[in-house]
Design a protein around this motif. Structure first.
Motif, PDB file in Angstrom:
ATOM      1  N   GLN A  61      24.519 -25.698  30.274  1.00 42.42           N
ATOM      2  CA  GLN A  61      25.222 -24.567  30.863  1.00 42.42           C
ATOM      3  C   GLN A  61      24.510 -23.279  30.471  1.00 42.42           C
ATOM      4  O   GLN A  61      23.705 -23.260  29.543  1.00 42.42           O
ATOM      5  CB  GLN A  61      26.684 -24.527  30.397  1.00 42.42           C
ATOM      6  N   THR A  62      24.828 -22.220  31.181  1.00 46.62           N
ATOM      7  CA  THR A  62      24.082 -20.973  30.971  1.00 46.62           C
ATOM      8  C   THR A  62      24.766 -20.007  30.022  1.00 46.62           C
ATOM      9  O   THR A  62      24.258 -18.915  29.782  1.00 46.62           O
ATOM     10  CB  THR A  62      23.870 -20.250  32.317  1.00 46.62           C
ATOM     11  N   ASN A  63      25.912 -20.367  29.466  1.00 51.14           N
ATOM     12  CA  ASN A  63      26.664 -19.427  28.639  1.00 51.14           C
ATOM     13  C   ASN A  63      26.044 -19.173  27.279  1.00 51.14           C
ATOM     14  O   ASN A  63      26.326 -18.159  26.632  1.00 51.14           O
ATOM     15  CB  ASN A  63      28.092 -19.939  28.444  1.00 51.14           C
ATOM     16  N   ASN A  64      25.165 -20.099  26.807  1.00 50.87           N
ATOM     17  CA  ASN A  64      24.672 -20.006  25.428  1.00 50.87           C
ATOM     18  C   ASN A  64      23.429 -20.872  25.295  1.00 50.87           C
ATOM     19  O   ASN A  64      23.485 -21.975  24.771  1.00 50.87           O
ATOM     20  CB  ASN A  64      25.793 -20.462  24.479  1.00 50.87           C
ATOM     21  N   PHE A  65      22.301 -20.372  25.803  1.00 48.75           N
ATOM     22  CA  PHE A  65      21.085 -21.175  25.706  1.00 48.75           C
ATOM     23  C   PHE A  65      19.872 -20.323  25.368  1.00 48.75           C
ATOM     24  O   PHE A  65      19.811 -19.138  25.699  1.00 48.75           O
ATOM     25  CB  PHE A  65      20.835 -21.970  26.997  1.00 48.75           C
ATOM     26  N   LEU A  66      18.928 -20.961  24.721  1.00 49.08           N
ATOM     27  CA  LEU A  66      17.688 -20.320  24.285  1.00 49.08           C
ATOM     28  C   LEU A  66      16.530 -20.938  25.050  1.00 49.08           C
ATOM     29  O   LEU A  66      16.485 -22.158  25.220  1.00 49.08           O
ATOM     30  CB  LEU A  66      17.503 -20.557  22.779  1.00 49.08           C
ATOM     31  N   ILE A  67      15.594 -20.098  25.519  1.00 44.18           N
ATOM     32  CA  ILE A  67      14.457 -20.611  26.271  1.00 44.18           C
ATOM     33  C   ILE A  67      13.200 -19.828  25.911  1.00 44.18           C
ATOM     34  O   ILE A  67      13.246 -18.610  25.725  1.00 44.18           O
ATOM     35  CB  ILE A  67      14.724 -20.551  27.795  1.00 44.18           C
ATOM     36  N   PHE A  98      10.341 -19.689  30.849  1.00 38.10           N
ATOM     37  CA  PHE A  98      11.253 -19.026  31.784  1.00 38.10           C
ATOM     38  C   PHE A  98      10.482 -18.263  32.854  1.00 38.10           C
ATOM     39  O   PHE A  98      10.940 -18.144  34.002  1.00 38.10           O
ATOM     40  CB  PHE A  98      12.190 -18.093  31.028  1.00 38.10           C
ATOM     41  N   GLU A  99       9.320 -17.752  32.519  1.00 38.01           N
ATOM     42  CA  GLU A  99       8.493 -17.061  33.507  1.00 38.01           C
ATOM     43  C   GLU A  99       8.049 -18.002  34.622  1.00 38.01           C
ATOM     44  O   GLU A  99       7.837 -17.576  35.756  1.00 38.01           O
ATOM     45  CB  GLU A  99       7.283 -16.438  32.821  1.00 38.01           C
ATOM     46  N   LYS A 100       7.934 -19.281  34.306  1.00 38.33           N
ATOM     47  CA  LYS A 100       7.517 -20.275  35.299  1.00 38.33           C
ATOM     48  C   LYS A 100       8.708 -20.890  36.030  1.00 38.33           C
ATOM     49  O   LYS A 100       8.606 -21.280  37.197  1.00 38.33           O
ATOM     50  CB  LYS A 100       6.707 -21.383  34.619  1.00 38.33           C
ATOM     51  N   PHE A 101       9.824 -21.012  35.334  1.00 39.45           N
ATOM     52  CA  PHE A 101      11.002 -21.680  35.902  1.00 39.45           C
ATOM     53  C   PHE A 101      12.198 -20.743  35.820  1.00 39.45           C
ATOM     54  O   PHE A 101      12.975 -20.778  34.870  1.00 39.45           O
ATOM     55  CB  PHE A 101      11.287 -22.991  35.167  1.00 39.45           C
ATOM     56  N   LYS A 102      12.344 -19.915  36.838  1.00 44.44           N
ATOM     57  CA  LYS A 102      13.437 -18.947  36.879  1.00 44.44           C
ATOM     58  C   LYS A 102      14.646 -19.554  37.598  1.00 44.44           C
ATOM     59  O   LYS A 102      14.560 -20.633  38.187  1.00 44.44           O
ATOM     60  CB  LYS A 102      12.987 -17.676  37.599  1.00 44.44           C
ATOM     61  N   PHE A 103      15.752 -18.829  37.563  1.00 42.78           N
ATOM     62  CA  PHE A 103      16.916 -19.225  38.349  1.00 42.78           C
ATOM     63  C   PHE A 103      16.631 -18.954  39.823  1.00 42.78           C
ATOM     64  O   PHE A 103      15.908 -18.022  40.167  1.00 42.78           O
ATOM     65  CB  PHE A 103      18.161 -18.450  37.903  1.00 42.78           C
ATOM     66  N   ASN A 104      17.197 -19.797  40.667  1.00 42.35           N
ATOM     67  CA  ASN A 104      16.966 -19.669  42.099  1.00 42.35           C
ATOM     68  C   ASN A 104      17.659 -18.403  42.622  1.00 42.35           C
ATOM     69  O   ASN A 104      18.882 -18.329  42.686  1.00 42.35           O
ATOM     70  CB  ASN A 104      17.489 -20.903  42.835  1.00 42.35           C
ATOM     71  N   ALA A 105      16.854 -17.416  43.002  1.00 45.19           N
ATOM     72  CA  ALA A 105      17.384 -16.115  43.417  1.00 45.19           C
ATOM     73  C   ALA A 105      18.107 -16.170  44.750  1.00 45.19           C
ATOM     74  O   ALA A 105      18.779 -15.203  45.133  1.00 45.19           O
ATOM     75  CB  ALA A 105      16.256 -15.093  43.469  1.00 45.19           C
ATOM     76  N   ASN A 106      17.981 -17.270  45.480  1.00 45.68           N
ATOM     77  CA  ASN A 106      18.657 -17.400  46.774  1.00 45.68           C
ATOM     78  C   ASN A 106      20.106 -17.853  46.635  1.00 45.68           C
ATOM     79  O   ASN A 106      20.839 -17.885  47.624  1.00 45.68           O
ATOM     80  CB  ASN A 106      17.902 -18.390  47.663  1.00 45.68           C
ATOM     81  N   LEU A 107      20.508 -18.220  45.422  1.00 41.80           N
ATOM     82  CA  LEU A 107      21.884 -18.673  45.190  1.00 41.80           C
ATOM     83  C   LEU A 107      22.740 -17.466  44.835  1.00 41.80           C
ATOM     84  O   LEU A 107      22.664 -16.935  43.735  1.00 41.80           O
ATOM     85  CB  LEU A 107      21.917 -19.714  44.067  1.00 41.80           C
ATOM     86  N   HIS A 108      23.550 -17.033  45.772  1.00 43.51           N
ATOM     87  CA  HIS A 108      24.357 -15.830  45.569  1.00 43.51           C
ATOM     88  C   HIS A 108      25.809 -16.154  45.217  1.00 43.51           C
ATOM     89  O   HIS A 108      26.460 -15.398  44.505  1.00 43.51           O
ATOM     90  CB  HIS A 108      24.323 -14.951  46.829  1.00 43.51           C
ATOM     91  N   LYS A 109      26.311 -17.258  45.735  1.00 47.96           N
ATOM     92  CA  LYS A 109      27.696 -17.615  45.476  1.00 47.96           C
ATOM     93  C   LYS A 109      27.866 -18.254  44.098  1.00 47.96           C
ATOM     94  O   LYS A 109      26.909 -18.725  43.500  1.00 47.96           O
ATOM     95  CB  LYS A 109      28.215 -18.582  46.554  1.00 47.96           C
ATOM     96  N   TYR A 110      29.090 -18.279  43.635  1.00 43.36           N
ATOM     97  CA  TYR A 110      29.414 -18.871  42.342  1.00 43.36           C
ATOM     98  C   TYR A 110      29.229 -20.391  42.384  1.00 43.36           C
ATOM     99  O   TYR A 110      29.606 -21.049  43.348  1.00 43.36           O
ATOM    100  CB  TYR A 110      30.873 -18.537  41.995  1.00 43.36           C
ATOM    101  N   GLY A 111      28.630 -20.947  41.326  1.00 40.59           N
ATOM    102  CA  GLY A 111      28.607 -22.393  41.176  1.00 40.59           C
ATOM    103  C   GLY A 111      27.265 -23.059  41.327  1.00 40.59           C
ATOM    104  O   GLY A 111      26.530 -22.790  42.277  1.00 40.59           O
ATOM    105  N   TYR A 112      26.950 -23.909  40.374  1.00 38.38           N
ATOM    106  CA  TYR A 112      25.827 -24.850  40.397  1.00 38.38           C
ATOM    107  C   TYR A 112      24.445 -24.219  40.183  1.00 38.38           C
ATOM    108  O   TYR A 112      23.450 -24.934  40.229  1.00 38.38           O
ATOM    109  CB  TYR A 112      25.821 -25.677  41.694  1.00 38.38           C
ATOM    110  N   GLU A 113      24.362 -22.923  39.937  1.00 40.35           N
ATOM    111  CA  GLU A 113      23.040 -22.354  39.670  1.00 40.35           C
ATOM    112  C   GLU A 113      22.464 -22.889  38.357  1.00 40.35           C
ATOM    113  O   GLU A 113      21.248 -23.047  38.219  1.00 40.35           O
ATOM    114  CB  GLU A 113      23.081 -20.814  39.647  1.00 40.35           C
ATOM    115  N   ASP A 114      23.353 -23.222  37.403  1.00 40.96           N
ATOM    116  CA  ASP A 114      22.887 -23.799  36.140  1.00 40.96           C
ATOM    117  C   ASP A 114      22.350 -25.217  36.349  1.00 40.96           C
ATOM    118  O   ASP A 114      21.345 -25.602  35.744  1.00 40.96           O
ATOM    119  CB  ASP A 114      23.998 -23.795  35.089  1.00 40.96           C
ATOM    120  N   LEU A 115      22.981 -25.976  37.237  1.00 44.19           N
ATOM    121  CA  LEU A 115      22.516 -27.334  37.510  1.00 44.19           C
ATOM    122  C   LEU A 115      21.147 -27.319  38.190  1.00 44.19           C
ATOM    123  O   LEU A 115      20.256 -28.077  37.809  1.00 44.19           O
ATOM    124  CB  LEU A 115      23.517 -28.082  38.387  1.00 44.19           C
ATOM    125  N   ILE A 116      20.974 -26.466  39.183  1.00 37.42           N
ATOM    126  CA  ILE A 116      19.684 -26.378  39.880  1.00 37.42           C
ATOM    127  C   ILE A 116      18.591 -25.990  38.889  1.00 37.42           C
ATOM    128  O   ILE A 116      17.479 -26.549  38.913  1.00 37.42           O
ATOM    129  CB  ILE A 116      19.753 -25.359  41.035  1.00 37.42           C
TER     130      ILE A 116
END
Length: 299
Positions: free
Chosen positions: A157-163, A168-186
């Motif tokens: 989960q994204t609430n408490n993680f170290l990277i 992180f520069e190579k593997f960012k969060f998907n910026a196309n996901l705007h709605k709530y939910g599952y961005e941590d899973l992707i």
């Protein structure tokens, strides 16, 4: 080794969290910085948190809300640390050695790039209107360490993680996901595809800011909409196969059960919601509620 503590802020009083972190940094002489980015909070919360402007290393105020994924990526523009530690703004530090626990783990495991510390809520049930979200956290989210280790990517989960910043520069969060939910899973599935291990430790953050039932059900509906959008995206759909709801949806589709499910959901939706908003919600009914929403909102 320097740690950048990254806290996205949205409509929350983050002063206690910041002061607890600063206290540990000073007491243990930790090489760390604290970066806040406010995602267009209301003026009331901006005023409340304004005293932190001179207490943290950087406090960036956004004029337009950019969402959970893009704001996390934005921290790369402002951080100087070797590792980025992401914390949700509604978390509470419960260990005086919170940062030190991460540092000690990295000292012993220098090859590790991603570490998830975990979360917890109160062991005592809250008021009736908060029961659903609390029960979901207790039974589905706040898993003990051994269960998290058994499914390290699904338990991330994204609430408490170290990277590590270079990762992180190579593997960012998907910026196309705007709605709530599952961005941590992707995000975790991207790490899995790249064979980047996600390690789990017991370094919990406390969270008692659980939503009332109706608010949580609206978030559930938004997360279902997010899932359907991902399902229609060829680059994302393959990363959804391990989601329990996705498995049930695809299985029912293959068996030609779409219309029977829709009919049943039409008749039982009120019953499901009544149970979910009761003093003793059944999480299996929540699963059925999500499945019904999936079929109703699917094209």
């Amino acid at each position: 080794m320097k740690i950048s503590v990254c806290i996205p802020v949205y409509n929350f009083n983050v002063r206690k969290l910041v002061y607890d972190l600063k206290k540990e940094i000073e007491n243990h002489e930790i090489d760390a910085e604290i970066i806040l980015i406010d995602d267009a909070s209301s003026e009331n919360f901006r005023q409340i948190n304004s005293e932190l402007q001179d207490r943290v290393d950087q406090f960036i105020l956004l004029e337009k809300n950019i969402g959970r994924s893009r704001i996390r990526n934005l921290f790369l523009d402002f951080t100087q640390g070797d590792y980025l530690l992401f914390l949700d703004c509604d978390g509470k530090i419960i260990s005086p050695n919170f940062l030190k626990n991460y540092i000690d783990f990295l000292d012993k495991n220098s090859n590790i790039s991603v570490v998830y510390g975990g979360r917890k809520v109160s062991d005592l049930p809250p008021s009736e209107k908060h029961i659903l979200r609390w029960k979901f956290a207790i039974e589905r989210e706040n898993l003990p360490l051994e269960k998290r280790k058994a499914k390290p990517y699904l338990s991330f989960q994204t609430n408490n993680f170290l990277i590590k910043k270079t990762v992180f520069e190579k593997f960012k969060f998907n910026a196309n996901l705007h709605k709530y939910g599952y961005e941590d899973l992707i995000f975790s599935m991207d790490l899995k595809s790249a064979k980047i291990a996600v390690m789990h430790i017991d370094n919990l953050v406390y969270n008692d800011d659980v939503e009332v039932g109706n608010v949580y059900l609206r978030k559930v509906e938004e997360s279902v909409e997010s899932l359907l959008l991902m399902l229609n995206n060829k680059n994302l759909s393959a990363k959804l196969s391990e989601i329990k709801l996705m498995k049930a949806y695809e299985s029912a589709n293959k068996k030609g059960l779409k219309f029977p499910v829709l009919i049943l959901f039409y008749f039982f939706e009120k019953f499901l919601k009544k149970n979910l908003l009761s003093v003793n919600p059944n999480l299996k009914y929540l699963d059925l509620y999500k499945l019904g929403l999936m079929f109703r909102k699917s094209k």
